[in-house]
Design an enzyme around this catalytic site. Structure first.
Site, PDB file in Angstrom:
ATOM      1  N   HIS A  80     -12.972   2.343  -0.568  1.00  0.00           N
ATOM      2  CA  HIS A  80     -13.040   1.285   0.456  1.00  0.00           C
ATOM      3  C   HIS A  80     -13.768   0.049  -0.089  1.00  0.00           C
ATOM      4  O   HIS A  80     -14.270  -0.770   0.683  1.00  0.00           O
ATOM      5  CB  HIS A  80     -13.842   1.716   1.713  1.00  0.00           C
ATOM      6  CG  HIS A  80     -13.180   2.740   2.575  1.00  0.00           C
ATOM      7  ND1 HIS A  80     -13.905   3.680   3.261  1.00  0.00           N
ATOM      8  CD2 HIS A  80     -11.895   2.969   2.887  1.00  0.00           C
ATOM      9  CE1 HIS A  80     -13.087   4.458   3.963  1.00  0.00           C
ATOM     10  NE2 HIS A  80     -11.860   4.038   3.739  1.00  0.00           N
TER      11      HIS A  80
ATOM     12  N   ASN B 231       0.864  -1.165   0.000  1.00  0.00           N
ATOM     13  CA  ASN B 231       0.000   0.000   0.000  1.00  0.00           C
ATOM     14  C   ASN B 231       0.910   1.227   0.000  1.00  0.00           C
ATOM     15  O   ASN B 231       1.407   1.640   1.047  1.00  0.00           O
ATOM     16  CB  ASN B 231      -0.893  -0.048   1.256  1.00  0.00           C
ATOM     17  CG  ASN B 231      -1.911   1.063   1.273  1.00  0.00           C
ATOM     18  OD1 ASN B 231      -1.867   1.982   0.448  1.00  0.00           O
ATOM     19  ND2 ASN B 231      -2.820   1.001   2.228  1.00  0.00           N
TER      20      ASN B 231
ATOM     21  N   GLU C 108      -8.531  -6.116   4.443  1.00  0.00           N
ATOM     22  CA  GLU C 108      -8.303  -5.716   3.050  1.00  0.00           C
ATOM     23  C   GLU C 108      -7.067  -6.390   2.463  1.00  0.00           C
ATOM     24  O   GLU C 108      -7.042  -6.742   1.292  1.00  0.00           O
ATOM     25  CB  GLU C 108      -8.171  -4.190   2.970  1.00  0.00           C
ATOM     26  CG  GLU C 108      -9.492  -3.484   3.196  1.00  0.00           C
ATOM     27  CD  GLU C 108      -9.347  -2.022   3.590  1.00  0.00           C
ATOM     28  OE1 GLU C 108      -8.976  -1.761   4.754  1.00  0.00           O
ATOM     29  OE2 GLU C 108      -9.589  -1.149   2.754  1.00  0.00           O
TER      30      GLU C 108
ATOM     31  N   ARG D 277     -11.532  14.254   7.667  1.00  0.00           N
ATOM     32  CA  ARG D 277     -12.300  14.783   6.532  1.00  0.00           C
ATOM     33  C   ARG D 277     -13.700  15.212   6.968  1.00  0.00           C
ATOM     34  O   ARG D 277     -14.288  14.584   7.855  1.00  0.00           O
ATOM     35  CB  ARG D 277     -12.440  13.735   5.434  1.00  0.00           C
ATOM     36  CG  ARG D 277     -11.137  13.340   4.788  1.00  0.00           C
ATOM     37  CD  ARG D 277     -11.385  12.458   3.558  1.00  0.00           C
ATOM     38  NE  ARG D 277     -10.174  11.792   3.157  1.00  0.00           N
ATOM     39  CZ  ARG D 277     -10.010  10.461   3.134  1.00  0.00           C
ATOM     40  NH1 ARG D 277     -11.002   9.657   3.448  1.00  0.00           N
ATOM     41  NH2 ARG D 277      -8.863   9.944   2.770  1.00  0.00           N
TER      42      ARG D 277
ATOM     43  N   ARG E 220      -2.414  -2.143  -3.654  1.00  0.00           N
ATOM     44  CA  ARG E 220      -3.681  -1.453  -3.410  1.00  0.00           C
ATOM     45  C   ARG E 220      -3.682  -0.139  -4.192  1.00  0.00           C
ATOM     46  O   ARG E 220      -2.739   0.645  -4.108  1.00  0.00           O
ATOM     47  CB  ARG E 220      -3.834  -1.152  -1.925  1.00  0.00           C
ATOM     48  CG  ARG E 220      -5.122  -0.450  -1.661  1.00  0.00           C
ATOM     49  CD  ARG E 220      -5.179   0.201  -0.317  1.00  0.00           C
ATOM     50  NE  ARG E 220      -6.423   0.941  -0.218  1.00  0.00           N
ATOM     51  CZ  ARG E 220      -6.612   1.952   0.606  1.00  0.00           C
ATOM     52  NH1 ARG E 220      -5.648   2.342   1.393  1.00  0.00           N
ATOM     53  NH2 ARG E 220      -7.758   2.568   0.631  1.00  0.00           N
TER      54      ARG E 220
END
Ligand code: ADP
Length: 414
Positions: free
Chosen positions: A193, A20, A399, A254, A104
């Protein structure tokens, strides 16, 4: 010796390296795609503060650990050094039966509807998508090129956060803008996601003893980033993130949904530039903006100390989750399950209870004892009452395992 056992273990399995690559860090795991969902990865590591005076690399295997702090000039230096540390531990890439590298990727645009083997064509298309993901995609491309240079003999696979949402119907992905403009600038809801929403929703048939086609669910991925999805019979039909990961639920840093006119207002009244606003909305807002902390555990501690800003932030966070649950219940018509996942969703017991409190009239009844069950904090479990029409679950996401499984699948086809 422990390490011998460890090195022995390395010989027995096939592994996938899951990478990642972010703008200043590389997170990675080496894991067996056939391992259990709750088993620790064989190796996990992070290269962080790339380009800063104090770079840091941390590697942990199932039996041992190693750290290194010194400047890391570039991503490729960082990755090479991490591989060197793994080699010192007897589990370098050359010591392992590495069958694939899984990357990813945050933004796959409308182009990538499923995982793909990375080749020059894929890299070119990812470069074309940079305007849609200016923070993420350049780092991913760099990460792929570096990893390919270091590991040229294994297939590299790209797995996209957006792919699962390529099934969204037109009404869910279309923004109310002039279509020509939207088309010219690739403006639509992409959703993110996806790997996590898909992974947890795929656990439901096993947990519920029903076919995937018969299950409508709402999945709530509540981590640092947070998003909600509506999934009908295994197919994503709506999601809260959009063109970018900014809208939807309140997140660590966020805003989630806000009135877009706040942008025009701040530009005019506070003379803020586009970059300043981007930074404000993506990094200085959400829980951090409202309460000064982005970590949910710290928020909880502040609330326990009676901090009013933290308490309000918590309420806003919950309120936003409830709005999406309500909207998606109507969008789906019938909901069989609601799933909480990711750091907050898996661990914040009170949050789960508060988020779905007083919804008995909508067929949602949390069982406080099941929800708080300390004996079984790790595994997936139902947290609603038996007679709750909508069953509620806590399902740990993974994930990396999902990416490793996709990588194995594509590597086998090569
Ligand atoms: P990321 O999006 O970075 O993958 P995670 O899914 O790991 O994030 O979630 C990180 C969030 O989970 C943080 O806000 C953290 O405070 C929260 N979290 C982790 N453990 C707990 C816990 N025991 N109780 C409440 N929140 C937790």
């Amino acid at each position: 010796m422990e390490m011998d056992h460890h090195v022995e273990q390395a010989k027995g399995s096939e592994f996938v390296l899951v990478l990642n690559s972010g703008s200043s860090s590389i997170k990675f795991q080496v894991l067996d795609p056939k391992q259990g969902a709750l088993e620790a990865p064989f190796i996990s590591g992070i290269v962080e503060k790339i380009g800063e005076p104090r770079g840091h690399i941390k590697i942990a295997t199932t039996t041992t650990k190693m750290e290194d702090t010194r400047p890391i000039l570039s991503h490729s230096v960082g990755l090479e050094r991490a591989f060197g540390m793994m080699t010192l531990l007897g589990v370098g890439p050359q010591d392992l039966n590495l069958i694939a590298v899984g990357h990813r990727v945050v933004q796959g645009g409308a182009e990538f509807t499923e995982p793909v083997i990375v080749d020059n064509d894929v890299l070119t298309k990812l470069r074309e998508l940079i305007p849609l993901a200016p923070l993420h995609n350049p780092a991913h491309i760099d990460g792929m090129e570096n990893a390919q240079a270091l590991l040229p003999n294994v297939p590299h696979v790209a797995v996209f956060d957006t792919s699962f949402f390529s099934t969204l119907p037109e009404v869910a992905y279309t923004y109310a803008l002039p279509p020509k403009l939207a088309e010219e600038h690739n403006i639509r809801r992409y959703g993110f996601h996806g790997t996590s929403h898909e992974y947890v929703s795929q656990q439901l048939p096993g947990l519920m003893g029903r076919d995937a086609e018969d299950i409508n669910c709402i999945t709530l991925h509540l981590g640092n980033g947070a998003s909600a999805s509506a999934i009908k019979g295994g197919v994503a039909v709506d999601t809260s993130m959009g063109l970018t990961p900014l809208p939807g639920l309140v997140m660590g840093t966020r805003t989630g949904d806000i009135d877009p006119s706040i942008i025009f207002h701040l530009a005019r009244s506070a003379n803020m530039t586009v970059d300043e606003l981007d930074n404000l909305f993506n990094r200085q807002s959400g829980l951090r903006g409202m309460a000064g902390v982005n970590d949910f555990r710290e928020l909880t501690e502040l609330m326990e100390d009676g901090d009013e800003a933290a308490t309000l932030a918590y309420k806003v966070y919950i309120n936003q989750i409830r709005k999406y649950v309500g909207a998606y219940m109507v969008a789906l018509g019938r909901v069989d399950a609601i799933v909480f996942t990711a750091g907050v969703g898996e661990n914040a017991v009170q949050l789960r209870e508060d988020a779905l409190a007083d919804l008995e009239n909508f067929g949602i009844k949390i069982d406080p004892a099941r929800n708080a069950n300390e004996d079984d904090v790790e595994g997936a479990r139902m947290i609603s009452t038996e007679d709750s029409a909508v069953k509620v679950y806590m399902i740990p996401t993974n994930e990396e395992l999902a990416i490793a499984r996709y990588s194995l699948e594509l590597a086998e086809k090569e």
